[in-house]
Design a protein around this motif. Structure first.
Motif, short mmCIF file in Angstrom:
data_model
loop_
_atom_site.label_atom_id
_atom_site.label_comp_id
_atom_site.label_asym_id
_atom_site.label_seq_id
_atom_site.Cartn_x
_atom_site.Cartn_y
_atom_site.Cartn_z
N ASP A 1 -36.09 78.88 -25.71
CA ASP A 1 -36.98 77.96 -26.40
C ASP A 1 -36.54 77.94 -27.88
O ASP A 1 -35.76 78.78 -28.31
CB ASP A 1 -38.40 78.50 -26.25
CG ASP A 1 -39.37 77.84 -27.17
OD1 ASP A 1 -39.49 76.60 -27.10
OD2 ASP A 1 -40.01 78.54 -27.99
N PHE A 2 -37.00 76.98 -28.63
CA PHE A 2 -36.59 76.91 -30.03
C PHE A 2 -37.68 77.38 -31.01
O PHE A 2 -37.55 78.44 -31.60
CB PHE A 2 -36.14 75.49 -30.39
CG PHE A 2 -35.51 75.40 -31.74
CD1 PHE A 2 -34.27 75.97 -31.98
CD2 PHE A 2 -36.16 74.78 -32.80
CE1 PHE A 2 -33.68 75.93 -33.25
CE2 PHE A 2 -35.57 74.72 -34.07
CZ PHE A 2 -34.33 75.29 -34.28
N ASP A 3 -38.73 76.55 -31.16
CA ASP A 3 -39.74 76.86 -32.17
C ASP A 3 -40.42 78.20 -31.91
O ASP A 3 -40.94 78.45 -30.83
CB ASP A 3 -40.84 75.78 -32.17
CG ASP A 3 -40.35 74.48 -32.76
OD1 ASP A 3 -39.70 74.52 -33.83
OD2 ASP A 3 -40.62 73.42 -32.17
N GLY B 1 -38.41 83.18 -24.87
CA GLY B 1 -39.48 82.23 -25.14
C GLY B 1 -40.59 82.84 -25.96
O GLY B 1 -40.59 84.05 -26.23
N ASP B 2 -41.54 82.02 -26.38
CA ASP B 2 -42.69 82.56 -27.10
C ASP B 2 -44.02 82.08 -26.51
O ASP B 2 -45.07 82.49 -26.97
CB ASP B 2 -42.65 82.19 -28.59
CG ASP B 2 -43.13 80.79 -28.84
OD1 ASP B 2 -42.44 79.84 -28.42
OD2 ASP B 2 -44.21 80.63 -29.42
N SER B 3 -43.92 81.23 -25.48
CA SER B 3 -45.16 80.73 -24.89
C SER B 3 -45.05 80.97 -23.38
O SER B 3 -43.95 81.10 -22.84
CB SER B 3 -45.27 79.23 -25.20
OG SER B 3 -45.72 78.51 -24.08
N TYR C 1 -55.46 70.86 -32.14
CA TYR C 1 -54.81 71.24 -30.88
C TYR C 1 -54.12 72.60 -30.85
O TYR C 1 -53.99 73.19 -29.79
CB TYR C 1 -53.79 70.15 -30.47
CG TYR C 1 -54.43 68.84 -30.07
CD1 TYR C 1 -55.04 68.69 -28.83
CD2 TYR C 1 -54.41 67.75 -30.94
CE1 TYR C 1 -55.63 67.49 -28.46
CE2 TYR C 1 -55.00 66.53 -30.57
CZ TYR C 1 -55.60 66.41 -29.33
OH TYR C 1 -56.17 65.23 -28.96
N TYR C 2 -53.64 73.11 -32.00
CA TYR C 2 -52.96 74.41 -31.94
C TYR C 2 -53.89 75.52 -31.43
O TYR C 2 -53.49 76.31 -30.57
CB TYR C 2 -52.32 74.78 -33.30
CG TYR C 2 -51.67 76.14 -33.26
CD1 TYR C 2 -50.54 76.38 -32.46
CD2 TYR C 2 -52.20 77.22 -33.98
CE1 TYR C 2 -49.97 77.64 -32.39
CE2 TYR C 2 -51.63 78.48 -33.92
CZ TYR C 2 -50.51 78.69 -33.12
OH TYR C 2 -49.95 79.95 -33.05
N PRO C 3 -55.17 75.55 -31.90
CA PRO C 3 -56.07 76.58 -31.35
C PRO C 3 -56.20 76.46 -29.83
O PRO C 3 -56.38 77.47 -29.13
CB PRO C 3 -57.41 76.29 -32.04
CG PRO C 3 -57.03 75.58 -33.30
CD PRO C 3 -55.82 74.76 -32.97
N ILE C 4 -56.09 75.25 -29.31
CA ILE C 4 -56.18 75.07 -27.85
C ILE C 4 -54.92 75.65 -27.19
O ILE C 4 -54.98 76.35 -26.18
CB ILE C 4 -56.35 73.58 -27.48
CG1 ILE C 4 -57.63 73.04 -28.12
CG2 ILE C 4 -56.34 73.39 -25.97
CD1 ILE C 4 -57.85 71.54 -27.97
N GLU C 5 -53.75 75.39 -27.81
CA GLU C 5 -52.48 75.90 -27.27
C GLU C 5 -52.54 77.41 -27.04
O GLU C 5 -52.07 77.92 -26.03
CB GLU C 5 -51.32 75.56 -28.23
CG GLU C 5 -49.98 76.13 -27.80
CD GLU C 5 -48.85 75.92 -28.83
OE1 GLU C 5 -48.92 74.97 -29.62
OE2 GLU C 5 -47.91 76.73 -28.81
N ILE C 6 -53.12 78.12 -28.00
CA ILE C 6 -53.09 79.60 -27.90
C ILE C 6 -54.42 80.19 -27.39
O ILE C 6 -54.59 81.41 -27.38
CB ILE C 6 -52.69 80.25 -29.24
CG1 ILE C 6 -53.67 79.87 -30.36
CG2 ILE C 6 -51.27 79.88 -29.64
CD1 ILE C 6 -53.54 80.76 -31.58
#
Ligand code: C5P
Ligand code: MG
Length: 290
Positions: free
Chosen positions: A53-55, A230-232, A96-101
Motif C-alpha cells: 500500500d502507499f499512504d 499495509g496499514d489498513s 469520513y476519516y473517523p469512520i475509516e478507523i
C-alpha cells in the motif's frame, strides 16, 4: 532451555533474533512467522514479489509530532486548488476519516460511506482542472515523507529485480510524483493506482482492484511468494490476484488508534509494527530473503 552461544546460531536464528529486538514489532504467532520466512527463503529471491500500500505504509504517518499528508491531503493542502474547495475537502476528511478507523463499525457498514467519501472528493478535485505541473508543485511544496529507510527499500528491490506493486487508493499521479521526486521510481515498480481515470479504488475494495489486474499477476506467475505491506485491514486483500501463491508474509503498520485496533491487527497481520515510522523491519526481511 539454555541460550545458545551466538557462534552456534544459524543465519536464520541470527536474523530472527535481530528483528525480534525491534521494540515496535509484535507477533501473535512467532512460530508461524518463522515457518513462513524459512519457506520463503528456501524458495529463493526469484520467487519473491512485494505488494505494498502507499499512504501511511510507504509514507510516514507522523514527523516531529505532526501528521504527514496522504496523496489526497497533498492536493488538498496545496495552492493549486481554491480555498473553497480546500474547505470542502477538509469537511469531508473530518467526517469520513473517523469512520475509516472506527472499530465499532464493520467493513460492510463502512463500505458505502468510503465510496461516498472517495466519490465526493474526486468530484471536487476533477472540477479544479489541475494541470500536470500543478501536481508536481503540490508535491514539492508538501510535507509528504517516505518512511525512513525508503531508499534502501526501493534500491535493494530494484538491484535484485524483485517486482514491487504499489497498490494504492490514493491519487496515482501524486503518488508517482512523490516517488519520482525521491529518485526511486525504478523500472521494477508497478502500480495499481487509479484516481482521475478508471475504476474507483478505495481502501475496502482492494480485492476487486486486485482481481481486475489479472494481466499483471499473470506476468508474475513464477513469483509465488509475497511480502505484503499495509496499514489498513483493507490492504490485506491486495494479494488476492496472485496466482499459485505459496507463502505470504503480511506486515502491518498500526499508526493510529493503537489500543482499540491492536488485537484485530495481530489477528490479521503476521507482523504488526506499532507506531514505527521506518521501513527497518521490511528491509531486514527483504535482505534476509535476497
Ligand atoms: O494508499 P492508500 O490505499 O493507503 O490510500 C488511502 C488513504 O487515503 C486512506 O488512509 C485515507 O485516509 C486517505 N484519503 C484521504 N482523502 C480522501 C480519501 C482518502 O486522505 N479524500
Ligand atoms: Mg494506507
Amino acid at each position: 532451555m539454555t541460550e545458545k552461544d551466538s557462534s552456534e546460531l544459524t543465519p536464520f536464528e541470527i536474523f530472527f533474533q535481530k528483528i525480534e529486538k525491534f521494540s515496535k514489532l509484535h507477533m501473535k504467532d512467532r512460530d508461524r512467522v518463522q515457518e513462513i520466512l524459512q519457506s520463503m527463503q528456501k524458495a529463493g529471491s526469484k520467487t519473491l514479489q512485494v505488494i505494498s500500500d502507499f499512504d501511511m505504509t510507504l509514507t510516514r504517518f507522523e514527523y516531529n509530532g505532526k501528521r504527514c499528508p496522504t496523496c489526497h491531503n497533498i492536493l488538498e493542502r496545496s495552492d493549486v486548488i481554491s480555498s473553497d474547495c480546500k474547505k470542502k475537502l477538509q469537511g469531508l476528511l473530518d467526517k469520513y476519516y473517523p469512520i475509516e478507523i472506527d472499530t465499532t463499525l464493520s467493513v460492510e457498514e463502512k463500505l458505502p460511506l468510503m465510496v461516498e467519501w472517495w466519490t465526493k472528493a474526486h468530484e471536487l478535485l476533477v472540477n479544479q482542472k489541475i494541470k500536470k505541473d500543478g501536481l508536481a508543485k503540490a508535491v514539492r511544496d508538501s510535507d509528504a515523507k517516505l518512511r525512513d529507510g525508503y531508499k534502501d527499500f526501493f534500491d535493494h528491490l530494484h538491484e535484485h529485480s524483485i517486482p514491487l506493486l504499489i497498490f494504492s487508493a490514493g491519487i496515482g499521479d501524486i503518488l508517482e510524483e512523490v516517488i519520482r521526486q525521491s529518485d526511486i521510481f525504478h523500472p521494477n515498480v508497478k502500480g495499481v493506482l487509479k484516481a482521475f481515470k478508471g475504476e474507483l479504488i478505495h481502501i475496502y475494495n482492494k480485492r476487486e482492484g486486485a482481481l481486475l489486474n489479472t494481466g499483471h499477476f499473470q506476468e508474475l506467475r513464477t513469483q509465488t511468494n509475497v511480502l505484503l505491506l499495509g496499514d489498513s485491514l483493507g490492504d490485506l486483500n491486495m494479494a488476492d490476484g496472485v496466482q499459485d501463491m505459496e507463502n505470504i508474509l503480511k506486515i502491518g503498520f498500526l499508526n493510529d488508534k493503537v489500543e482499540e485496533r491492536k488485537q484485530s491487527y495481530l489477528d490479521s497481520y503476521d507482523i504488526v509494527l506499532i507506531k514505527d515510522e521506518s521501513l527497518d523491519v521490511p528491509n531486514a526481511v527483504i535482505r534476509f530473503l535476497t
